[in-house]
Write an enzyme that holds these catalytic residues in place. Structure first.
Site, PDB file in Angstrom:
ATOM      1  CG  HIS A 191      -2.096  -1.088   0.769  1.00 19.03           C
ATOM      2  ND1 HIS A 191      -3.144  -0.801  -0.073  1.00 19.03           N
ATOM      3  CD2 HIS A 191      -2.183  -2.397   1.035  1.00 19.03           C
ATOM      4  CE1 HIS A 191      -3.853  -1.890  -0.274  1.00 19.03           C
ATOM      5  NE2 HIS A 191      -3.297  -2.888   0.398  1.00 19.03           N
ATOM      6  CB  CYS A 489      -9.187  -2.015 -12.448  1.00 15.58           C
ATOM      7  SG  CYS A 489      -9.644  -3.428 -11.412  1.00 15.58           S
TER       8      CYS A 489
HETATM    9  C1  PEP Z   1      -6.354  -5.868  -7.718  1.00 15.35           C
HETATM   10  O1  PEP Z   1      -6.312  -6.846  -6.967  1.00 15.35           O
HETATM   11  O2  PEP Z   1      -5.665  -5.768  -8.749  1.00 15.35           O
HETATM   12  C2  PEP Z   1      -7.236  -4.727  -7.402  1.00 15.35           C
HETATM   13  C3  PEP Z   1      -7.429  -3.776  -8.272  1.00 15.35           C
HETATM   14  O3  PEP Z   1      -7.807  -4.709  -6.167  1.00 15.35           O
HETATM   15  P1  PEP Z   1      -7.039  -4.295  -4.796  1.00 15.35           P
HETATM   16  O4  PEP Z   1      -5.672  -3.788  -5.152  1.00 15.35           O
HETATM   17  O5  PEP Z   1      -7.888  -3.256  -4.153  1.00 15.35           O
HETATM   18  O6  PEP Z   1      -7.036  -5.592  -4.053  1.00 15.35           O
END
Ligand code: PEP
Ligand code: MG
Length: 549
Positions: A191, A489
């Site tokens: 993150h 995404c």
């Molecule tokens: C992913 O897993 O690529 C995604 C877009 O979701 P997150 O990063 O919120 O788990």
């Protein structure tokens, strides 16, 4: 010398290193030698307290003159500075010194006493205990003549080198002075890396050898190459400056739709985390929203938000994109996003436990409340709302969610592809879902069996791995066969070179953090669809994947 790491984005920066100092050790609680009089120690502490107070006030003043985000830090810094000028705290420290403690230990104990008091009061005061601790650490660092822990302060721009940064550290960075961040730990989808990307900070993470970089050393940080060059030649510096100019040129296309050189439209959408993120999305020319992470409404609460509260937030977001596509993801609780009221505490392996749709199905009130709120927000606004569920395993779960979503009146209902099983079953999924959005962060994690939060397995966390790309191809092929839109995404869409490969594989849209839009748009425009397809064929063959040595 060249240090290898994992680059975040494409930025290039040149500048001197400043290391983030490691936390201080607790000063020893041994009696002060008799040769050091109490007065001398009290004088030293008085000076250090005044210096820390002045330093924090100066930073507050600078923050007050900064941009909107930086301005918010000014009153906080001012309030923190006041701790260092508190007479009762100084008096307590002086008493400890008179009792025979060293200056460092007296400061440690003086601050610790008040920290404990703040914690006991609870609420807002308890939250200030960490700030108080930070001030105490600064005073002790000054007494010891070592750099203060935490984000360093500098009058001139610098490359910040740290083991890892907490989200709070990243948020506290002075953007006018931080040329780049280099960390020796932390993976590319941690993150912290996502945050660095969201704030447009040039970053290379997981560069183990960066631990040896020294303060003041000149380096080139190249996020596109994932390298840190130490002791660069003039030629290398000129090349870095050229790369920076190229990045600036990418801005020129802002406002134009995403397209290949021969005009094949690939809508470029934004990933957003809260309705206010609509601002940067629109600023960077997003053609809509490809991923709205709805967790922000739930995180930090002890119970789910009401339907009314959710409706208001979704409507706020949708109203910023009239006539445009907005994809909202249902709550993704569990694994790296645990929620105390939904996520079991006793899962030995949370990434393989209850998360995403699995969690929602265990809590039908939360699932139905969110769908109700989405349908209500849709009815109030003119955006083109698409709704998707995270962590869907196969066509059965996809069919379940699509049917449920439609029963609430939602028009476009789809699923995220984040686990290998859904990719393998893509031909069946394409016949039941309105669309699929590929979450490459999790799809990579689960395909490579490499925890996305662990720096030790960062080498595996790349969507350039042909196994991940072949998963994506299965989904894109199924989507194109059945006329079902397939987007990406995950963070992979924000890598311009990979974005070209994804377009070549047959993905129909790309969604990313807004600051990545310029570079992706510019890179796509350099390739015809046929050239992108050729590049994709090579990528699927593993030609661009470099295995760890
Ligand atoms: C992913 O897993 O690529 C995604 C877009 O979701 P997150 O990063 O919120 O788990
Ligand atoms: Mg995910």
């Amino acid at each position: 010398m060249e240090i290898k790491g994992v680059g975040i984005g494409r930025g290039v920066a040149v500048g001197p290193v400043i290391r983030m100092a490691a936390p201080l050790e607790e000063p020893a609680d041994t009696p002060r030698p008799e040769s050091i009089p109490a007065e001398t120690e009290i004088e030293r502490v008085t000076k250090s307290l005044a210096l820390v107070n002045a330093d924090l006030n100066r930073r507050a003043e600078e923050a007050a003159n900064g941009d909107e985000a930086t301005k918010k830090a000014a009153p906080i810094l001012q309030a923190i500075a006041m701790f260092a000028s508190d007479p009762s705290l100084a008096e307590g420290i002086n008493t400890f010194i008179k009792q025979g403690k060293t200056a460092e230990r007296a400061v440690f104990d003086g601050f610790a006493g008040i920290e404990a008091m703040f914690k006991a009061i609870g609420g807002y005061q308890a939250e200030r205990a960490a700030d108080l601790h930070d001030v105490g650490q600064r005073v002790i660092a000054d007494l010891l003549g070592v750099p203060a822990p935490g984000v360093p302060y500098s009058e001139t721009p610098f490359v910040l080198v740290a083991e890892d940064l907490s989200p709070a550290d990243t948020a506290a960075l002075d953007m006018d002075k931080t040329l780049a961040i280099v960390t020796s730990q932390g993976g590319p989808t941690s993150h912290t890396a996502i945050l660095a990307r969201a704030r447009g900070i040039v970053a290379v993470v997981s560069a183990a050898e960066a631990a040896d970089l020294k303060d003041g050393e000149q380096v080139i940080v190249n996020a596109a190459a994932g390298t840190i060059t130490t002791d660069p030649t003039e030629e290398q510096i000129n090349a870095a400056e050229h790369a920076k100019a190229k990045a600036a040129a990418a801005k020129e296309l802002r406002g134009k739709p995403g397209a290949t050189k021969d005009g094949h439209h690939i809508p470029l959408l934004a990933n957003v985390g809260k309705p206010a993120d609509a601002d940067p999305a629109l600023e960077y020319g997003a053609e809509g929203v490809g991923l709205f992470r709805s967790e922000f409404l739930f995180i930090g609460n002890s119970e789910p938000p009401s339907v009314e509260e959710q409706t208001k937030a979704y409507a706020e977001l949708l109203s910023r994109f009239p006539g445009k596509k907005v994809v909202i993801r249902m709550l993704d609780a569990g694994a790296d996003k645990p929620l105390p009221f939904l996520t079991p505490e006793d899962e030995p392996n949370p990434a393989l436990g209850l998360r995403g749709l699995r969690t929602l199905r265990e809590h039908m009130n939360v699932l139905e409340g969110q769908l109700k709120a989405l349908a209500a927000a849709d009815a109030q606004t003119d955006a083109d709302l698409w709704v998707m569920a995270p962590m869907v395993a196969d066509e059965h779960e996809a069919a379940y969610f699509v049917k449920l979503g439609k029963s609430f009146g939602l028009k476009k209902v789809g699923v995220m592809a984040e686990v290998p099983s859904i990719a393998i079953m893509a031909d069946k999924v394409a016949q039941v879902a309105d669309f699929v959005s590929i979450g490459t962060n999790d799809l990579t994690q689960y395909t490579m069996a490499a925890d996305r939060t662990l720096g030790s397995v960062a080498n595996y966390q790349t969507a350039w791995h042909p196994a991940v790309l072949r998963m994506i191809k299965l989904i894109a092929d199924a989507g194109n066969k059945y006329g079902m839109p397939v987007g990406v995404c995950g963070e992979a869409a924000a890598d311009p070179d990979l974005a070209v490969v994804l377009a070549g594989i047959g993905v129909n849209s790309l969604s990313m953090t807004p600051v990545a839009l310029d570079d992706v748009r510019a890179e796509l425009a350099n390739w015809t669809l046929e050239e992108a397809q050729e590049k994709a064929a090579k990528a699927l063959n593993g030609d661009f994947y470099k295995p760890a040595e």
